[in-house]
Design a protein around this motif. Structure first.
Motif, PDB file in Angstrom:
ATOM      1  N   ALA A 265      -1.840   5.083  -3.285  1.00 59.32           N
ATOM      2  CA  ALA A 265      -0.665   5.623  -2.725  1.00 59.32           C
ATOM      3  C   ALA A 265       0.046   7.099  -2.185  1.00 59.32           C
ATOM      4  O   ALA A 265      -0.299   7.709  -3.908  1.00 59.32           O
TER       5      ALA A 265
ATOM      6  N   GLY B  85      -5.094   4.709   3.601  1.00 66.48           N
ATOM      7  CA  GLY B  85      -5.284   4.160   2.846  1.00 66.48           C
ATOM      8  C   GLY B  85      -4.237   2.508   2.241  1.00 66.48           C
ATOM      9  O   GLY B  85      -3.536   1.792   2.630  1.00 66.48           O
ATOM     10  N   ARG B  86      -2.851   3.184   4.212  1.00 60.41           N
ATOM     11  CA  ARG B  86      -2.138   2.338   4.467  1.00 60.41           C
ATOM     12  C   ARG B  86      -2.411   0.998   4.949  1.00 60.41           C
ATOM     13  O   ARG B  86      -1.897   0.063   4.639  1.00 60.41           O
TER      14      ARG B  86
ATOM     15  N   ARG C  37      -7.157  -0.638  -6.806  1.00 64.17           N
ATOM     16  CA  ARG C  37      -6.331  -0.487  -4.804  1.00 64.17           C
ATOM     17  C   ARG C  37      -5.828  -1.656  -4.763  1.00 64.17           C
ATOM     18  O   ARG C  37      -5.538  -1.967  -5.648  1.00 64.17           O
ATOM     19  N   ILE C  38      -5.802  -1.884  -3.720  1.00 68.78           N
ATOM     20  CA  ILE C  38      -5.334  -2.762  -2.846  1.00 68.78           C
ATOM     21  C   ILE C  38      -5.113  -4.455  -3.683  1.00 68.78           C
ATOM     22  O   ILE C  38      -3.625  -4.912  -3.977  1.00 68.78           O
TER      23      ILE C  38
ATOM     24  N   THR D 139       0.883  -1.223  -0.205  1.00 77.33           N
ATOM     25  CA  THR D 139       0.144   0.773   0.262  1.00 77.33           C
ATOM     26  C   THR D 139       0.918   1.261  -0.334  1.00 77.33           C
ATOM     27  O   THR D 139       0.318   2.229  -0.281  1.00 77.33           O
TER      28      THR D 139
END
Ligand code: ZN
Length: 397
Positions: A162, A300-301, A183-184, A136
């Protein structure tokens, strides 16, 4: 000698199979489960005075609890981060003491530096030419840094969301980066396709090998040492993949086995309300998490809808009598900015979940007046400067 003589190999967290040897890598050959580094702790004699006499502040001062020797380590002196008291927050929460374990002060501004130091050391020892991961952001930046230190090539797959800092610094460290739209899960899928085509890539993603979470362990060892080997009552960890909670439980058990600090703290997962598969499973009393359908959070992380360590984190929470709290984004951002504005500390946006969770636990009456509470700040606030400032602007400040 390149390895810790007490390091015996790995044990599977799912089926308990053991893999002997100091060149263990990847997941369990029997069941695909997450592997933990294993040690012959009976052979380890480690006293507080021995540690106190060591001058290095890097995490490798705890080499008896790491697989490799300090001489073999790929390190930029990660670790040695402060446990900062926050008496104003302790007073507000009605507990004896609150500390922030400030992992933002690591070389690339993240707790992941501890894990990547160990993971890249393992990769280098294994003769790898390249390391690779989906990220991420923070652990990708960290992997690029440690790969450059080791003279290895790195390949990082990040989602387009990111942070600018993460993406820029992967490049600055000379890493190869793929920015994947979405996304991830999209980045993870692109990473899986690429890995299938590159046998020479050595994975360094959290929980894909025993080493990244082995490094995270040292953050807890430092907490215990800073508290003069007293075990804190509760530790709240911002949680995405779940590797940190698993690592902290492993660290506490090992300190207990060595007689350095007894028992384990109650461990708490703080997740974002918009992506909280571990909290949901905990609240519903289910043994295993289910992936989160439509993740949506500013954090986000830790936006990980299908966390590789989700069930390990659930185990750690339940076994220690802790809990799990989902924080709405506005409370998370308020948590991070309030500590910046009242205690001078720079928490990452995602780590604001730990502050929001502490308030929630206090409101529910789950904290005790004599508690020592530790909040983990997993990353530097300056990487999220735009998100944190926009929260203030949304309040008209
Ligand atoms: Zn297994």
């Amino acid at each position: 000698m390149e390895t810790n003589p007490a390091f015996t190999g790995a044990r599977c967290t799912a089926c308990d199979a053991t893999v002997d040897g100091d060149d263990v890598a990847g997941r369990c050959p029997s069941c695909g489960g997450v592997l933990d580094a294993a040690y012959e702790l009976d052979a380890v004699d480690l006293e507080p005075t021995t540690l106190a006499a060591r001058t290095t502040r890097s995490q490798w001062r705890y080499h008896e609890l790491l697989p490799f020797s300090p001489e073999a380590a790929v390190t930029t002196m990660e670790g040695g981060t402060p446990l900062v008291p926050v008496p104003s927050l302790a007073e507000e929460l009605g507990v004896a003491a609150v500390y922030v374990k400030d992992e933002g002060r690591n070389p690339t501004g993240t707790i992941d530096d501890r894990g990547q130091s160990v993971a890249v050391t393992a990769a280098k020892r294994a003769g790898a030419s390249d390391v690779a991961l989906a990220s991420t952001g923070d652990d990708g930046q960290s992997a690029a840094a440690y790969a450059s230190r080791a003279g290895l090539d790195s390949h990082t797959f990040v989602p387009s969301r990111a942070t600018f800092t993460n993406k820029a610094m992967v490049n600055v460290h000379g890493g190869d980066m793929s920015v994947v739209e979405g996304r991830i899960d999209a980045a993870a899928s692109a990473f899986a396709d690429a890995v299938a085509e590159h046998d020479e890539w050595h994975p360094v993603q959290a929980l894909s090998t025993p080493y990244p979470h082995e490094g995270l362990k040292t953050a807890y060892v430092e907490i215990a040492e800073a508290l003069d080997w007293e075990t804190p009552d509760r530790v709240i960890h911002p949680t995405g993949r779940g590797a940190g909670l698993h690592a902290f439980r492993k660290a506490a058990r090992e300190l207990d086995a060595l007689g350095l600090a007894s028992g384990t703290p109650k461990l708490y997962a703080a997740q974002a309300e918009g992506c909280a598969p571990i909290v949901r499973a905990f609240e519903e009393g289910r043994e295993a998490y289910e992936p989160w359908d439509a993740p949506d959070t500013i954090c986000g992380r830790i936006e990980i809808p299908d966390p590789a360590g989700g069930n390990l984190a659930l185990d750690a929470i339940r076994e220690t009598g802790g809990g799990a709290v989902a924080a709405p984004d506005p409370e998370t951002l308020e948590g991070a900015t309030s500590l910046a504005g009242t205690a001078g500390l720079e928490l990452s946006a995602s780590s604001g979940t730990a502050v929001a969770a502490a308030y929630a636990l206090a409101e529910r009456g789950e904290l005790d007046a004599d508690d020592t509470l530790v909040l983990v700040n997993a990353g530097a606030g300056s990487k999220d400067d735009d998100v944190l400032r926009s929260h203030l602007m949304s309040k008209g400040i």
